[in-house]
Design an enzyme around this catalytic site. Structure first.
Site, short mmCIF file in Angstrom:
data_model
loop_
_atom_site.label_atom_id
_atom_site.label_comp_id
_atom_site.label_asym_id
_atom_site.label_seq_id
_atom_site.Cartn_x
_atom_site.Cartn_y
_atom_site.Cartn_z
N ASP A 223 0.83 -1.20 0.00
CA ASP A 223 0.00 0.00 0.00
C ASP A 223 0.87 1.26 0.00
OD1 ASP A 223 -2.27 -1.66 0.18
OD2 ASP A 223 -2.06 -1.75 2.35
N HIS B 208 -5.35 -3.64 5.39
CA HIS B 208 -4.82 -3.99 4.06
C HIS B 208 -5.95 -4.51 3.17
CE1 HIS B 208 -1.92 -5.07 1.06
NE2 HIS B 208 -2.16 -6.37 1.14
#
Length: 336
Positions: A169, A196
């Site tokens: 990310d 996530h």
């Protein structure tokens, strides 16, 4: 991440005290193979152990020919093979699991991957309870709590040694910003917090060089759902495997650097965290300072703007459900 020049054999100079065994569980898969390749190129990895339900010895034979000094061993898919792969490991990466297909969310993968992670966590608890465990298998928001519950049940849980890899990310956010701003992505260091998966992924652009991006809804959505972009582009043939492998290798590299005494190593990662425990959320990804014992310090979120506060609020509801789902899975499916 290690510099290109450091992947050459001549750059390798590990002392005896810096010998590091790293184990990959799921080494023959879409993430596992490129991850194993990157770890073979890392001079801090001196003993690379590869395990999978099939194919690990072949992957090991292939990358063992690369001209770096690390020893590579592929283990047979047996209980004794798994135990040998894990024994003495300093870092264990778990990319094992099935990939997403078009239209699938990370939660759609839950039952299959939860069982895989549960069983591998049991093996880790028995064979290498002191290792740093890096969970890549999705959904990370649930698989990390599964590992924690397994370690707790065996009396070896150390919250400083369990990590969910959310590095992709950060990598995505930094790359996407560099595309918009025409900058070098290496100069962009975007903090991403939360979890996530989808809306649990919260980029904090207000803390970057480009605070105006904190209201760029299109960019935020791209960071949160970048995995879907890859699944769609691969037309059902896979998910984010190569970029995820790079992210996993970067996180392992950071842990090894910290364990070998380097100071000031900070990575956003999904860990047992005090930041939102008062709201019943035991795990949260934020900037974590790493050290010889794993988690050295969990850093506060810092100042965020009103737009980001709304993103965090939206994150917390989903994240709590994801964590509870992992805990409930182990309670209902303790396995053998």
């Amino acid at each position: 991440m290690f510099m290109a020049s450091r992947i050459q054999t001549r750059a390798f100079s590990a002392s005896a005290r810096n010998l590091s065994k790293v184990t990959v569980l799921g080494a023959a898969g879409g993430i596992g193979q490129p991850l194993s390749l990157l770890l073979k190129l890392n001079p801090k990895v001196t003993d690379l152990a590869l395990y999978d339900i099939r194919g690990a010895p072949g992957v090991a034979a292939d990358i063992s020919h690369i001209n770096t000094k690390s020893k590579v061993t592929g283990y047979e898919p047996t209980p004794s093979g798994l135990a040998s792969a894990l024994k003495g490991a300093e870092v264990v990466l778990i990319p094992a699991g099935v990939p997403r297909k078009p239209g699938m969310t990370r939660d759609d993968l839950f039952n299959t991957n939860a069982s895989i992670v549960r069983d591998l966590a049991k093996a880790c608890a028995e064979s290498c309870p002191e290792a740093n465990i890096l969970v890549i298998a999705n959904p990370v928001n649930s698989t990390v709590p599964i590992c924690a519950e397994i370690f707790k049940a065996r009396g070896v849980y150390n919250p400083k040694r369990l990590f969910g890899v959310t590095t992709l990310d950060v990598v995505r956010a930094s790359r996407f910003v560099s595309e918009i701003k025409d900058t070098d992505p290496a100069d962009e260091n975007i903090t991403v917090v939360g979890g996530h998966s989808g809306v649990t992924i919260v980029p904090l652009f207000s803390q970057s060089k480009h605070p105006e991006l904190s209201t760029n809804a299109e960019l935020i959505n791209r960071v949160q759902f970048g995995g879907d972009e890859v699944v769609k582009a691969k037309d059902g043939a896979g998910s984010a495997t190569l970029s995820m492998a790079m992210a996993g290798a970067r996180m392992a590299e950071s842990l090894l650097r910290a364990s070998h005494g380097e100071k000031g190593i900070v990575e956003p990662t999904f860990v047992d965290s005090p930041l939102y425990k008062d709201q019943g959320i035991d795990f949260f990804s934020s900037r974590v300072e790493l050290g010889p014992n794993g988690v050295e310090k969990i850093l506060p979120l810092g100042e965020i703007n009103d737009a980001e506060k709304k993103l965090v609020e939206a994150c917390l509801g989903d994240l709590k459900k994801n964590i509870e789902k992992g805990v409930a899975f182990v309670a209902a499916n303790p396995g053998k």
